[in-house]
Design an enzyme around this catalytic site. Structure first.
Site, PDB file in Angstrom:
ATOM      1  N   SER A 138       0.986  -1.360  -0.063  1.00 14.80           N
ATOM      2  CA  SER A 138      -0.095  -0.023  -0.125  1.00 14.80           C
ATOM      3  C   SER A 138       0.993   1.296   0.048  1.00 14.80           C
ATOM      4  O   SER A 138       1.933   1.272   0.730  1.00 14.80           O
ATOM      5  CB  SER A 138      -0.891  -0.013   1.266  1.00 14.80           C
ATOM      6  N   TYR A 148      -0.257  -0.398  10.800  1.00 13.43           N
ATOM      7  CA  TYR A 148      -0.628  -0.801   9.396  1.00 13.43           C
ATOM      8  C   TYR A 148       0.343  -0.239   8.464  1.00 13.43           C
ATOM      9  O   TYR A 148       0.845  -1.017   7.528  1.00 13.43           O
ATOM     10  CB  TYR A 148      -1.934  -0.478   8.929  1.00 13.43           C
TER      11      TYR A 148
END
Length: 283
Positions: A138, A148
């Site tokens: 990502s 994350y």
């Protein structure tokens, strides 16, 4: 016929990978925690495409269950030609608001599973001198938006390193770095993204199509859309204090506040003009 193994394959990008790969003639091994949903997806794909679909109900955060997928990747009789490490999820709340057990379980899925499955797949593929690994990372990995984001930074760097080690073996490794994609991801993490402009969103079919094209070319990084390639470069070269200020864990709270303020402004400009209003009330 080629065979692809896709983790996190019952929703979001993983589900789209399954459908597009089946549409290009790939047999599938679908991996997910939700067995009922997994079998339903497999049946739907079989009804539409003439491909074989295996299912594996596995919690990738559990090391013993993860080993089942690891062993499947080393099967010499029905080899896997493409590994798509897609499984992942967000947590509801900031770092200190979430229990450490939940953080550990998330990182086991986002990082350890990628490490273990990439290792098993790469060693087997190198022996056959053919194959590809596609790790879903990502652009959040270029930011400072909590654990994350840190895990996605690891996935990107790990995949780049793996790609260099595999050079000349006939096996490739690609990291997919999408921006905001319209999937169930944010809904499951109870994150309202109403404050984001519509232009920032990408469609899952487009992201997956571009990722598969880049993997087929052997590209190391796949960043769909010019706007996100530009954003990624800017994030990489921007001064770190600026990146921290713009992408710290507080960004979600700022996004929510922006959404509320935008709704208030719209409401203040709206004229209802209902039949029970007097002329002077509607002005």
């Amino acid at each position: 016929m080629a065979r692809a193994l896709v983790t996190g394959s019952t929703s979001g990008l993983g589900l789209e990978f399954g459908w597009q790969l089946a549409g290009t003639g790939h047999d599938l091994v679908l991996v997910s925690r939700d067995e009922d949903r997994l079998r339903a997806v497999a049946e739907q794909i079989r009804d539409v495409h003439d491909v074989t679909v295996e299912v594996m109900s596995v919690d990738l955060s559990d090391r013993r269950e993860l080993e089942r997928v690891e062993v499947r990747l080393t099967d010499p009789v029905d080899p896997v030609d493409l590994l798509v490490n897609n499984a992942g999820y967000g947590l509801r709340g900031g770092f200190l608001e979430v229990g450490i057990e939940d953080h550990e379980k998330q990182l086991d899925t986002l990082m350890r599973a990628v490490l273990v499955l990439s290792h098993a797949a790469a060693r087997t593929m190198v022996q056959r001198r053919r194959g590809a690994i596609l790790n879903v990372s990502s652009l959040a990995g270029y930011t400072t938006a909590g654990p994350y984001a840190a895990s996605k930074s690891w996935v990107t760097v790990f995949t780049e390193s793996l790609a260099m080690e595999l050079k000349g073996t006939g096996v490739t490794a690609t990291a997919l770095l999408p921006g905001f994609v319209q999937t169930e991801f944010h809904e499951r993490a109870a994150m309202s993204m109403d404050g984001l402009p519509r232009i920032t969103w990408l469609k899952a079919p487009y992201v997956v199509e571009q990722a598969l094209k880049d993997a087929a070319k052997g590209s190391v990084l796949s960043i769909p859309s010019v706007k996100y390639r530009t954003a990624g470069e800017m994030s990489r070269i921007a001064p770190r204090p600026l990146v921290r200020a713009m992408t710290s864990p507080n960004w979600y709270r700022r996004l929510q506040a922006r959404s509320v303020e935008r709704s208030r402004r719209r409401a203040s400009r709206r004229n209802l003009r209902a039949p029970w209003q007097r002329e002077d009330d509607a002005l």
